[in-house]
Write a protein that holds these residues in place. Structure first.
Motif, mmCIF file in Angstrom:
data_model
loop_
_atom_site.group_PDB
_atom_site.id
_atom_site.type_symbol
_atom_site.label_atom_id
_atom_site.label_comp_id
_atom_site.label_asym_id
_atom_site.label_seq_id
_atom_site.Cartn_x
_atom_site.Cartn_y
_atom_site.Cartn_z
ATOM 1 N N MET A 1 0.816 -1.445 -0.095
ATOM 2 C CA MET A 1 0.058 0.006 -0.077
ATOM 3 C C MET A 1 0.961 1.066 -0.090
ATOM 4 N N ARG A 2 0.332 2.422 -0.621
ATOM 5 C CA ARG A 2 1.289 3.523 -0.674
ATOM 6 C C ARG A 2 0.228 4.627 0.180
ATOM 7 N N THR A 3 1.050 5.137 1.235
ATOM 8 C CA THR A 3 0.060 6.117 1.882
ATOM 9 C C THR A 3 0.445 7.615 1.698
ATOM 10 N N ILE A 4 -0.616 8.358 1.528
ATOM 11 C CA ILE A 4 -0.597 9.729 1.065
ATOM 12 C C ILE A 4 -1.153 10.470 2.061
ATOM 13 N N ASN A 5 -0.724 11.512 2.674
ATOM 14 C CA ASN A 5 -1.116 12.509 3.758
ATOM 15 C C ASN A 5 -2.257 13.340 2.866
ATOM 16 N N THR A 6 -3.433 13.526 3.477
ATOM 17 C CA THR A 6 -4.130 14.538 2.502
ATOM 18 C C THR A 6 -3.788 16.034 2.307
ATOM 19 N N GLN A 7 -2.856 16.366 3.178
ATOM 20 C CA GLN A 7 -2.279 17.453 3.009
ATOM 21 C C GLN A 7 -1.655 17.949 1.973
ATOM 22 N N ASP A 8 -1.007 16.668 1.205
ATOM 23 C CA ASP A 8 -0.400 16.893 0.034
ATOM 24 C C ASP A 8 -1.001 17.231 -1.281
ATOM 25 N N ILE A 9 -2.542 17.052 -1.017
ATOM 26 C CA ILE A 9 -3.417 17.568 -2.188
ATOM 27 C C ILE A 9 -3.672 19.038 -2.340
ATOM 28 N N VAL A 10 -3.208 19.576 -1.001
ATOM 29 C CA VAL A 10 -4.069 20.973 -0.857
ATOM 30 C C VAL A 10 -3.353 21.878 -1.924
ATOM 31 N N PRO A 11 -1.854 21.933 -2.083
ATOM 32 C CA PRO A 11 -0.916 22.766 -3.098
ATOM 33 C C PRO A 11 -1.465 22.326 -4.321
ATOM 34 N N VAL A 12 -1.511 20.996 -4.658
ATOM 35 C CA VAL A 12 -1.982 20.495 -5.906
ATOM 36 C C VAL A 12 -3.210 21.300 -6.445
ATOM 37 N N ILE A 13 -4.203 20.873 -5.812
ATOM 38 C CA ILE A 13 -5.648 21.556 -6.113
ATOM 39 C C ILE A 13 -5.634 22.827 -6.282
ATOM 40 N N GLU A 14 -4.929 23.645 -5.452
ATOM 41 C CA GLU A 14 -4.887 25.003 -5.467
ATOM 42 C C GLU A 14 -4.095 25.497 -6.858
ATOM 43 N N LYS A 15 -3.171 25.012 -7.228
ATOM 44 C CA LYS A 15 -2.691 25.207 -8.480
ATOM 45 C C LYS A 15 -3.393 24.581 -9.832
ATOM 46 N N LEU A 16 -4.042 23.730 -9.650
ATOM 47 C CA LEU A 16 -4.710 23.285 -10.892
ATOM 48 C C LEU A 16 -6.074 24.086 -10.982
ATOM 49 N N CYS A 17 -6.550 24.713 -9.903
ATOM 50 C CA CYS A 17 -7.758 25.590 -10.226
ATOM 51 C C CYS A 17 -7.228 26.771 -11.024
ATOM 52 N N SER A 85 -3.763 9.085 4.959
ATOM 53 C CA SER A 85 -3.777 9.624 6.401
ATOM 54 C C SER A 85 -3.700 11.216 6.291
ATOM 55 N N GLY A 86 -3.975 11.683 7.737
ATOM 56 C CA GLY A 86 -4.369 13.159 7.768
ATOM 57 C C GLY A 86 -5.682 13.582 7.937
ATOM 58 N N ILE A 87 -6.032 14.884 7.887
ATOM 59 C CA ILE A 87 -7.314 15.437 7.918
ATOM 60 C C ILE A 87 -8.053 14.768 6.891
ATOM 61 N N GLU A 90 -11.815 15.095 1.960
ATOM 62 C CA GLU A 90 -13.104 16.090 1.194
ATOM 63 C C GLU A 90 -12.633 17.514 1.789
ATOM 64 N N LYS A 91 -12.394 17.733 3.034
ATOM 65 C CA LYS A 91 -11.858 18.751 3.646
ATOM 66 C C LYS A 91 -10.748 19.513 3.060
ATOM 67 N N GLN A 92 -9.942 18.742 2.769
ATOM 68 C CA GLN A 92 -8.456 19.104 2.168
ATOM 69 C C GLN A 92 -8.812 19.497 0.603
ATOM 70 N N VAL A 93 -9.575 18.872 -0.064
ATOM 71 C CA VAL A 93 -9.974 19.147 -1.345
ATOM 72 C C VAL A 93 -10.593 20.594 -1.335
ATOM 73 N N ASN A 94 -11.375 20.885 -0.349
ATOM 74 C CA ASN A 94 -12.061 22.223 -0.365
ATOM 75 C C ASN A 94 -10.968 23.222 -0.170
ATOM 76 N N GLU A 95 -9.965 22.825 0.954
ATOM 77 C CA GLU A 95 -9.257 23.874 1.219
ATOM 78 C C GLU A 95 -8.059 24.310 0.067
ATOM 79 N N GLY A 96 -8.066 23.311 -0.765
ATOM 80 C CA GLY A 96 -7.373 23.607 -2.005
ATOM 81 C C GLY A 96 -8.044 24.382 -3.017
#
Ligand code: SF4
Length: 280
Positions: A1-17, A85-87, A90-96
């Motif tokens: 299994m690969r574990t990703i912290n949900t925090q990692d998606i925040v800057p990615v989604i910010e940039k994609l928007c 892992s992490g928060i 869905e909350k992190q997607v909205n933060e992004g």
């Protein structure tokens, strides 16, 4: 299994928007250029030239290509070997999305409640879809969806016996009814089959397919070509001013369905055909 912290998606989604709103991809820009060679009406040609100029300017100056920066559709295709892992995800997607729209000076176009209508002032909540796919990667796609085109979508449950002719009739009735409102030249996504929810999602997801790429099933690929020709014969034209090119493409997706049903969903993607993708 690969574990990703949900925090990692925040800057990615910010940039994609921001990337999606500032930069129409090459597939879309090339489709405009091709449309310009096919368009016969002078005013249609003018509209296409302005759309091309606008797209280039927006990318060069990192500005939104349209004032309506849309509701933010986010599709996450998550490998089944990924655990989080992490928060909460869905909350992190909205933060992004919140950071993307705030720091990118993108118009905040979402209200928290459809009847009481208070603007959330950060373009949340995102319209989040998640799909589980093979592998250990996560593919994130952001598709800002403008109100002008989204408002023109339609859904109808036909009788199974209505068949191809019924689907085509529903499509052309819808296209004639909406006219220039979805800011043509547009892409049309059509979902056929499934249940009501599945059908609508197929229509939306079909908009992400590159322009010029047909359904892998030859029967549906032929229907896409036939429907595109029929839509372009309406003469609605670029921005609805009349002309040859009303749609850049028609994309159909289909799914298994109950023996008594023939649901059809139609979703329009305007000329601000925005999408941006990253893979983690
Ligand atoms: S429908 Fe699309 S191009 Fe037209 S105003 Fe809305 S976002 Fe902009």
């Amino acid at each position: 299994m690969r574990t990703i912290n949900t925090q990692d998606i925040v800057p990615v989604i910010e940039k994609l928007c921001q990337q999606a709103c500032y930069e129409l991809n090459d597939n879309v820009m090339n489709a405009f250029q091709e449309a310009l060679t096919k368009e016969e009406s002078p005013i249609g040609k003018d509209c296409l030239s302005i759309i091309i100029k606008n797209g280039k300017f927006a990318k060069e100056h990192q500005l939104p290509c349209c004032h309506d920066t849309g509701a933010t559709v986010v599709l996450m295709e998550i490998g089944q070997e990924v655990c989080w892992s992490g928060i909460a995800l869905e909350k992190q997607v909205n933060e992004g999305v919140r950071l993307g729209y705030t720091n990118g000076y993108l118009r905040k176009s979402v209200v928290s409640d459809p009847l009481n209508r208070v603007n959330t002032n950060d373009n949340t909540p995102a319209m989040l879809h998640t799909e589980i796919v093979p592998g250990d990667k996560v593919k994130i796609t952001v598709m800002p969806k403008g109100g002008g085109s989204e408002n023109m979508g339609a859904f109808k449950v036909l009788l199974p016996g209505d068949g191809v002719a019924g689907v085509k009739k529903f499509l052309l009735e819808t296209v004639q009814k909406v006219g220039g409102n979805p800011c043509p030249p547009y892409i049309i996504g059509i979902g056929i089959g499934g249940t009501m929810d599945k059908c609508a999602w197929m229509a939306k997801k079909a908009l992400l397919r590159p322009i010029g790429e047909h359904n892998a099933n030859p029967f549906y690929a032929e229907l896409e070509k036939e429907f595109l020709e029929a839509v372009n014969n309406t003469g609605i034209g670029p921005i609805g001013y009349g002309g040859r090119v009303t749609a850049l493409d028609v994309h159909i997706d289909y799914f298994g369905v109950h023996i008594t049903s023939l649901p059809v969903a139609i979703n329009f993607q305007c000329n601000a055909a925005r999408q941006a993708t990253a893979i983690l």
